[in-house]
Design an enzyme around this catalytic site. Sequence first.
Site, short mmCIF file in Angstrom:
data_model
loop_
_atom_site.label_atom_id
_atom_site.label_comp_id
_atom_site.label_asym_id
_atom_site.label_seq_id
_atom_site.Cartn_x
_atom_site.Cartn_y
_atom_site.Cartn_z
N ARG A 270 0.83 -1.21 0.00
CA ARG A 270 0.00 0.00 0.00
C ARG A 270 0.86 1.26 0.00
NH1 ARG A 270 -5.19 1.39 -1.28
NH2 ARG A 270 -5.86 3.18 -0.03
N GLN A 338 -5.79 -1.52 11.73
CA GLN A 338 -5.47 -0.09 11.56
C GLN A 338 -4.51 0.12 10.39
OE1 GLN A 338 -7.19 1.91 13.31
NE2 GLN A 338 -6.27 3.87 12.76
N GLU A 365 -11.66 -19.49 29.50
CA GLU A 365 -10.70 -20.09 30.43
C GLU A 365 -10.23 -19.11 31.51
OE1 GLU A 365 -8.12 -23.10 29.37
OE2 GLU A 365 -9.08 -23.54 27.46
N GLY A 366 -11.16 -18.30 31.95
CA GLY A 366 -10.84 -17.31 32.98
C GLY A 366 -10.57 -15.97 32.32
#
Length: 399
Positions: A270, A338, A365-366
């Site tokens: 880009r 972004q 898992e927490g």
Amino acid sequence: MLDLSLSEEHIMLRDSVRAFVEKEISPIAGEFDRQHKSLYPKIIPKMAELGYLGVCFPESLGGAGLDYLALAIICEELERVDTALRVVMSVHTALNSCTLYQWGTPDQIEKYLIPQAQGKKISGFGLTEPGCGSDPAALQTRAVREGDDYILTGNKMWISLSDTADNFLVFARIGKEKGHQSIAAFIVERKMEGFSSNPIHDKLGLRTGDTGELILQNVRVPIENRLGEENEGFKIAMSALDSGRFTVAAGAIGTIRASLEAAIKYCSERKAFGKQIGKFELIQEHIAEMQAGYDISQLLVFKAAWLKNQGIRNTRETGMAKWQATNFALDAANRAIQIHGAYGYSADFPVERYWRNARANTILEGTNEIQKLLQGSYILGYRKPSVLRRELPPYTPET
Ligand SMILES: Cc1cc2nc3c(=O)[nH]c(=O)nc-3n(C[C@H](O)[C@H](O)[C@H](O)COP(=O)(O)OP(=O)(O)OC[C@H]3O[C@@H](n4cnc5c(N)ncnc54)[C@H](O)[C@@H]3O)c2cc1C
């Protein structure tokens, strides 16, 4: 001596998993995600055939006889291409099979672990309920003893592989007391009468794998399917998470790498203001932060793997790896979007999928709030590793 190099065996494994995912999964992962179509029927049998599902168990138990670092390597390589495949390793290999390896009786190992390590049977883990996740000591599924059986009744929610797995580790309350003392663990087979599952639709991510509800309506489970003692279920669940969180952390490194690879490619493709966007220092900052996340997370996972290989308790270290790596993965995917500008917001590029998938890992898992609490309470000395009757076996090379 500190040695962070990968062995020849690890490098061969990494390269072969990478080749497998590039050939079999990369070309279809985006399309399956868009169609909300599970990759599991197509890919799990191949993962089984390649020995991934039992990678860290001895060959005598149907595994590949490799160590816990090998488990991490597979998780990283799978998640680099599709997070839902790493979920299979977390749920089947770590949360369920490692827990059988740690706590199972010889008969349970023979009947359940060996076919699971061979990939002939697939397994899941049922702890979370509609009313409790972070606080599993509040679970309400009940197990009532009747002769030589237990009758299990209740619902489990947000269960990975809910429609795929053959066997589940299910946690249920025995007796009337509240809290963690009266919880037991059971091996429940899908084919047992009274067991059913329902998929959850329209998830933000992990669309190439199933997550759902388990319904237990008077499921009769024989006493020989109770894992551990009647009051050991909570400790068993927490020890399972030491294995599961390790694989989530290792997988998150794969998301960071995938995000970096996509971002680096786009940086050279880009152009803006007449030059490649990679030449802009603010874009370079994103790349630098992503690489820092990768390096830090990898070291934390290596450390946890080393502790596991030695058979040293690693609850805090694994929790740290899970917390940091999943945050860095989410951040890396976000930065990759972004860098892609508006194109990052479209499914024409994979980075929005990486972000949606990474979003789950700071919850499952927490949650990362719970991980922070765990660190704080360990460091202040309020929490100590609980004494376990059985530890996860260390890695022992087979001759
Ligand atoms: C894709 C996916 C797959 C899953 N797979 C499985 C599986 O296979 N098996 C299984 O058993 N479970 C599974 N889960 C469930 C997962 O483990 C739980 O979602 C998780 O533990 C959080 O529980 P909860 O969603 O009930 O949130 P809650 O516990 O209701 O928490 C809500 C919010 O409150 C915060 N919070 C809670 N307590 C505290 C506290 N003391 N201090 C500060 N903040 C707090 C939490 O961090 C969270 O932000 C899965 C979840 C997802 C999203």
